[in-house]
Design an enzyme around this catalytic site. Structure first.
Site: not given
Ligand code: MSP
Length: 533
Positions: A23, A26, A132, A135, A157, A160, A314, A317
């Site tokens: 989304h 990311h 969790c 997380c 959690c 979540h 935040k 998905k």
């Molecule tokens: N797989 C772990 C990271 C491992 S790094 C060794 C993870 N993955 S994630 O897919 O859940 O998230 C990846 C990144 O996307 C994180 O830095 C997270 O903060 C960012 N974001 C996810 N949702 C977000 C928002 N709504 N806004 C900004 N960034 C966000 O965590």
């Protein structure tokens, strides 16, 4: 300052879980990292952007099972159909893409683990606590809250809102507690290691409250989607311990070839690791401790950015608030996506996305501010000089002011990027956009054109605007690369934009007087309002 012009610049994004499609939250992390990488590349540095996917763990295993497939097949599908295409959608120029299921990662994670085991940083113990899966994190009582609705009576959690797993098993621990003092001294000696400042303070107080050893394995009796612990194949590696190592396995850690060793030497320690604030502790506490245990240097800097919010929460998905990046780029294009998120939200703070704000900025700043400046300047060179760049005559104070603003913009934007203040860098560049628009209004070339006696002055004015556009093409190339490529092609007629040194962008008289100026394709086409949501 995390890096000097001569050193390589190595920037990493977090690796993304493949349980779901990307989304815009990311994509936000990706764009910021890519802007930094492109900026340093434009400064002539060897700039390396790493991104990738985090494919092990219980969360992925469960998603695959729900979809009646294997976790590997699920990961393959998501990487090919969603995560790699994301890079195209938002125009990311990464140097590598690592998947944690690749042999180059798995075998070197095992090497790293074995090394820590042999040197006494990993031991076998009894774990009892909460986990969790959302997380992929062990939770203390303070991280939990009473459940509601279907989960009433249970502990859930706080992030979540789902019940945690109760674990009681024998597994392996990393001696994180031994690194409490070492980390605190490291933070003091490297005050810019954790940025922004608020994030740094939060991490320092967390470590001061005391660290406990970290469980780094899970028994295969529960599930087996992970990397085997090398000395005990009844356990797999905890997914975060596995994932954090991607930053070094991707650049040659553990490999014996001279090429891999040289790459590792050149790139590590990373210049900056970009992460969302939710995963800052993993990167600013556990990760540097792991590296210290292995005798490696921590990264130079970890930057924890804010969240894109929907309704004050935040965007996610799992809460069904995720917006696919293509929903925005299909209408506005990748340049507008990149510009908007970097300009509208101070990097490091939370921000809310709105279609209205995006639409308004697209129209006012990109289409009218920059796009229109470029199209009318180039159109006037065609109209008044048959598309041949006029030479500049003597400069007036107004012309010199434009040159000064361009030179200042380069310095201010560079300084802002060194502080990872991307929004400030764009604001600095925009002083030149605004000045050029103002300059054209004041000089009024269409009035000068009425009298042949003014031809030299008209030439100076249009030469000045063309030089200003040239500087803008270089300065904005890391942010809006598609538009700047079109602009460069009209001004210079070749594809040498990427090779222009950003630090020289403010120097004048770089375009050749007498050269042919091409036609400019529209940089930010008009968008019908009903399409713009
Ligand atoms: N797989 C772990 C990271 C491992 S790094 C060794 C993870 N993955 S994630 O897919 O859940 O998230 C990846 C990144 O996307 C994180 O830095 C997270 O903060 C960012 N974001 C996810 N949702 C977000 C928002 N709504 N806004 C900004 N960034 C966000 O965590």
């Amino acid at each position: 300052m995390p890096n000097q012009a001569s050193k390589s610049f190595y920037v990493t994004t977090p690796i993304f879980y493949v349980n779901d499609a990307p989304h815009i939250g990311h994509a936000y992390t990706e764009v910021a990292s890519d802007v930094l990488a492109r900026w340093h590349r434009q400064r002539g540095q060897n700039s390396f952007l790493l991104t990738g996917t985090d494919e092990h763990g219980e969360k992925i295993l469960r998603t695959a099972a729900t979809n009646n497939t294997t976790p590997q097949a699920w990961a393959d599908k998501l990487v090919t159909e969603a995560w790699l295409p994301l890079l195209e959608t938002i125009d990311i120029k990464n140097q590598d893409f690592i998947r944690t299921t690749e042999p180059r990662h798995e075998k070197n994670v095992q090497k790293f683990l074995q090394h820590l085991y042999d040197t006494g940083f990993i031991y076998r113990g009894e774990f009892e606590g909460n986990y969790c899966v959302g997380c992929e994190e062990y939770k203390t009582e303070a991280d939990l809250m009473p459940g509601e609705g279907a989960f009433a009576g249970e502990s859930v959690c706080a992030i979540h809102s789902k019940p945690v797993e109760r674990l009681a098993e024998t597994n392996y621990f990393f001696k994180l507690s031994e690194f409490e003092d070492k980390l605190l001294s490291f933070y003091t000696e490297n005050p810019k290691f954790i940025q922004p400042e608020s994030a740094r303070n939060e991490v320092v107080s967390f470590v001061r409250r005391g660290l406990t050893d970290l469980s780094i394995s899970r028994s295969k009796e529960k599930f087996d989607w992970g990397i085997d612990i090398p000395w005990d194949d009844s356990h797999i590696t905890y997914v975060w311990f596995d994932a954090l190592l991607n930053y070094i396995t991707a650049i040659g850690y553990g490999e014996d070839t001279a090429e891999a060793k040289a790459q590792f030497e050149t790139l590590w320690p990373a210049s900056v690791q970009i992460v969302g604030k939710d995963i800052l502790r993993f990167h600013a506490v556990i990760w540097p401790a792991m590296l210290m245990a292995a005798g490696l240097e921590p990264a130079t800097q970890v930057f924890g950015h804010g969240w894109l919010l929907v309704g004050g929460e935040k965007m996610s998905k799992s809460k069904l608030t995720g917006i696919a990046p293509s929903q925005i780029t299909d209408t506005f294009g990748s340049d507008a996506f990149r510009y908007y998120f970097m300009k509208a939200i101070a990097f490091g703070q939370d921000g809310s996305f709105s279609w209205e704000d995006l639409s308004a900025r697209y129209q006012a700043e990109l289409a009218n501010g920059f796009g229109n400046l470029a199209s009318r300047s180039i159109a006037m060179i065609h109209k008044y000089f048959d598309g041949v760049l006029p030479a500049a005559g003597a400069f007036t104070a107004d012309d010199l002011k434009v040159q000064q603003i361009a030179a200042d913009a380069v310095l201010t934007a560079n300084a802002a990027i060194d502080e990872i203040a991307i929004q400030d860098a764009i604001n600095a560049i925009w002083t030149l956009v605004d000045e050029l628009n103002n300059y054209i209004t004041v000089q009024a070339p269409w009035v000068l054109a009425k009298d042949e006696a003014n031809t030299e002055r008209l030439g100076t004015v249009l030469n000045t605007t063309a030089e200003g556009l040239r500087a803008l093409a270089v300065l904005l190339n890391p942010i809006t690369p598609k538009a700047t490529a079109k602009l460069w092609s009209a001004l210079v007629g070749d594809d040498s934009l990427d090779a222009q040194l950003l630090d020289n962008a403010g120097a004048w008289n770089q375009l050749k007087a007498g050269s042919k100026i091409g036609q400019l394709e529209p940089l930010f086409p008009r968008i019908e309002t009903d399409e713009a949501k």
